[in-house]
Design a protein around this motif. Structure first.
Motif, PDB file in Angstrom:
ATOM      1  N   LEU A  43      33.121  50.156  46.923  1.00 20.55           N
ATOM      2  CA  LEU A  43      32.272  50.353  45.757  1.00 20.55           C
ATOM      3  C   LEU A  43      32.972  51.332  44.830  1.00 20.55           C
ATOM      4  O   LEU A  43      33.244  52.456  45.224  1.00 20.55           O
ATOM      5  CB  LEU A  43      30.914  50.944  46.154  1.00 20.55           C
ATOM      6  N   GLY A  44      33.257  50.891  43.636  1.00 22.48           N
ATOM      7  CA  GLY A  44      33.783  51.817  42.642  1.00 22.48           C
ATOM      8  C   GLY A  44      32.615  52.444  41.911  1.00 22.48           C
ATOM      9  O   GLY A  44      31.462  52.389  42.359  1.00 22.48           O
ATOM     10  N   THR A  45      32.899  53.006  40.771  1.00 22.87           N
ATOM     11  CA  THR A  45      31.839  53.650  39.998  1.00 22.87           C
ATOM     12  C   THR A  45      30.775  52.659  39.559  1.00 22.87           C
ATOM     13  O   THR A  45      29.649  53.039  39.288  1.00 22.87           O
ATOM     14  CB  THR A  45      32.422  54.361  38.770  1.00 22.87           C
ATOM     15  N   ASN A  55      37.696  49.274  37.450  1.00 24.51           N
ATOM     16  CA  ASN A  55      38.622  49.918  38.389  1.00 24.51           C
ATOM     17  C   ASN A  55      39.144  48.970  39.459  1.00 24.51           C
ATOM     18  O   ASN A  55      40.221  49.182  39.992  1.00 24.51           O
ATOM     19  CB  ASN A  55      37.941  51.113  39.068  1.00 24.51           C
ATOM     20  N   TYR A  56      38.410  47.928  39.814  1.00 22.33           N
ATOM     21  CA  TYR A  56      38.840  46.998  40.863  1.00 22.33           C
ATOM     22  C   TYR A  56      40.058  46.188  40.449  1.00 22.33           C
ATOM     23  O   TYR A  56      40.838  45.766  41.277  1.00 22.33           O
ATOM     24  CB  TYR A  56      37.733  45.998  41.198  1.00 22.33           C
ATOM     25  N   LEU A  57      40.214  45.939  39.173  1.00 21.55           N
ATOM     26  CA  LEU A  57      41.224  44.973  38.731  1.00 21.55           C
ATOM     27  C   LEU A  57      42.645  45.404  39.064  1.00 21.55           C
ATOM     28  O   LEU A  57      43.504  44.561  39.295  1.00 21.55           O
ATOM     29  CB  LEU A  57      41.073  44.709  37.229  1.00 21.55           C
ATOM     30  N   ALA A  58      42.908  46.695  39.103  1.00 20.66           N
ATOM     31  CA  ALA A  58      44.263  47.173  39.409  1.00 20.66           C
ATOM     32  C   ALA A  58      44.374  47.741  40.820  1.00 20.66           C
ATOM     33  O   ALA A  58      45.449  48.155  41.222  1.00 20.66           O
ATOM     34  CB  ALA A  58      44.664  48.247  38.397  1.00 20.66           C
ATOM     35  N   VAL A  86      44.822  41.859  34.491  1.00 20.31           N
ATOM     36  CA  VAL A  86      44.384  40.720  35.306  1.00 20.31           C
ATOM     37  C   VAL A  86      45.597  39.909  35.747  1.00 20.31           C
ATOM     38  O   VAL A  86      45.717  39.536  36.920  1.00 20.31           O
ATOM     39  CB  VAL A  86      43.373  39.831  34.530  1.00 20.31           C
ATOM     40  N   LYS A  87      46.511  39.640  34.829  1.00 21.17           N
ATOM     41  CA  LYS A  87      47.716  38.869  35.154  1.00 21.17           C
ATOM     42  C   LYS A  87      48.575  39.580  36.195  1.00 21.17           C
ATOM     43  O   LYS A  87      49.174  38.942  37.061  1.00 21.17           O
ATOM     44  CB  LYS A  87      48.562  38.643  33.898  1.00 21.17           C
ATOM     45  N   GLN A  88      48.666  40.894  36.103  1.00 24.97           N
ATOM     46  CA  GLN A  88      49.509  41.665  37.014  1.00 24.97           C
ATOM     47  C   GLN A  88      48.867  41.868  38.384  1.00 24.97           C
ATOM     48  O   GLN A  88      49.556  42.246  39.327  1.00 24.97           O
ATOM     49  CB  GLN A  88      49.821  43.028  36.402  1.00 24.97           C
ATOM     50  N   ASN A  89      47.557  41.647  38.494  1.00 28.92           N
ATOM     51  CA  ASN A  89      46.824  41.906  39.732  1.00 28.92           C
ATOM     52  C   ASN A  89      45.882  40.749  40.057  1.00 28.92           C
ATOM     53  O   ASN A  89      44.663  40.912  40.063  1.00 28.92           O
ATOM     54  CB  ASN A  89      46.010  43.200  39.592  1.00 28.92           C
ATOM     55  N   PRO A  90      46.410  39.550  40.323  1.00 30.81           N
ATOM     56  CA  PRO A  90      45.525  38.402  40.566  1.00 30.81           C
ATOM     57  C   PRO A  90      44.679  38.609  41.825  1.00 30.81           C
ATOM     58  O   PRO A  90      45.189  38.981  42.874  1.00 30.81           O
ATOM     59  CB  PRO A  90      46.493  37.234  40.730  1.00 30.81           C
ATOM     60  N   LYS A  91      43.379  38.414  41.666  1.00 27.25           N
ATOM     61  CA  LYS A  91      42.422  38.584  42.759  1.00 27.25           C
ATOM     62  C   LYS A  91      41.420  37.449  42.745  1.00 27.25           C
ATOM     63  O   LYS A  91      41.181  36.832  41.720  1.00 27.25           O
ATOM     64  CB  LYS A  91      41.639  39.888  42.597  1.00 27.25           C
TER      65      LYS A  91
END
Length: 153
Positions: A43-45, A55-58, A86-91
């Motif tokens: 859980l982030g903020t 915060n999750y994206l990176a 988003v492109k640098q951290n695909p999830k």
């Protein structure tokens, strides 16, 4: 298009509420449900303080972002999205309904394959039947292809 890594037991899942907040007891139920499925939950903020899911994206520990519910707020955050991030951290990204605009944006501007699927609080906590569960995790764990199968009956 970029397919994110498969989701495996023990991976970390980030819970996000980009459209509308949930009650604290609902948030805690979502965490318990996903931990019971064998995932670590972060859980982030966003859900600790009921704002900001970016915060999750990176975060390299987070393999998937599951939305907890829909709501009109997802359209309000569009101008703040960082598509290079988003492109640098695909999830894996999962949700539907009011979350659809995020799917479209991640696909168009982030070149990311996303998953139109059940939300943790709205669906999985309340009515996560075996057919829906198996279909979701078959999609999240597919290798080369996925065969759609109708429910029995």
């Amino acid at each position: 298009m970029v397919f994110p890594e498969r989701l495996r037991e023990g991976d970390t899942v980030g819970l996000a509420a980009p459209a509308f907040p949930v009650k604290e007891e609902e948030r805690d139920g979502c965490v318990k449900l996903l931990e019971g499925m064998g995932y670590r939950v972060k859980l982030g903020t966003c859900l600790e303080n009921m704002y900001n899911f970016h915060n999750y994206l990176a975060d390299s520990q987070v393999k998937a972002v599951f939305c907890v519910r829909g709501g009109y707020g997802s359209s309000q955050i569009m101008k703040y999205l960082d598509f290079d991030l988003v492109k640098q951290n695909p999830k894996i990204f999962v949700g539907y309904s009011d979350i659809t605009n995020l799917h479209s944006a991640f696909q168009m501007f982030g070149n990311l394959v996303t998953f139109h699927g059940p939300m943790v609080c709205s669906n999985m906590l309340k009515d996560f039947d075996a057919y829906t569960r198996s279909g979701l995790f078959a999609a999240l764990n597919m290798e080369e292809e996925l065969e759609f199968r109708n429910p029995p009956g």
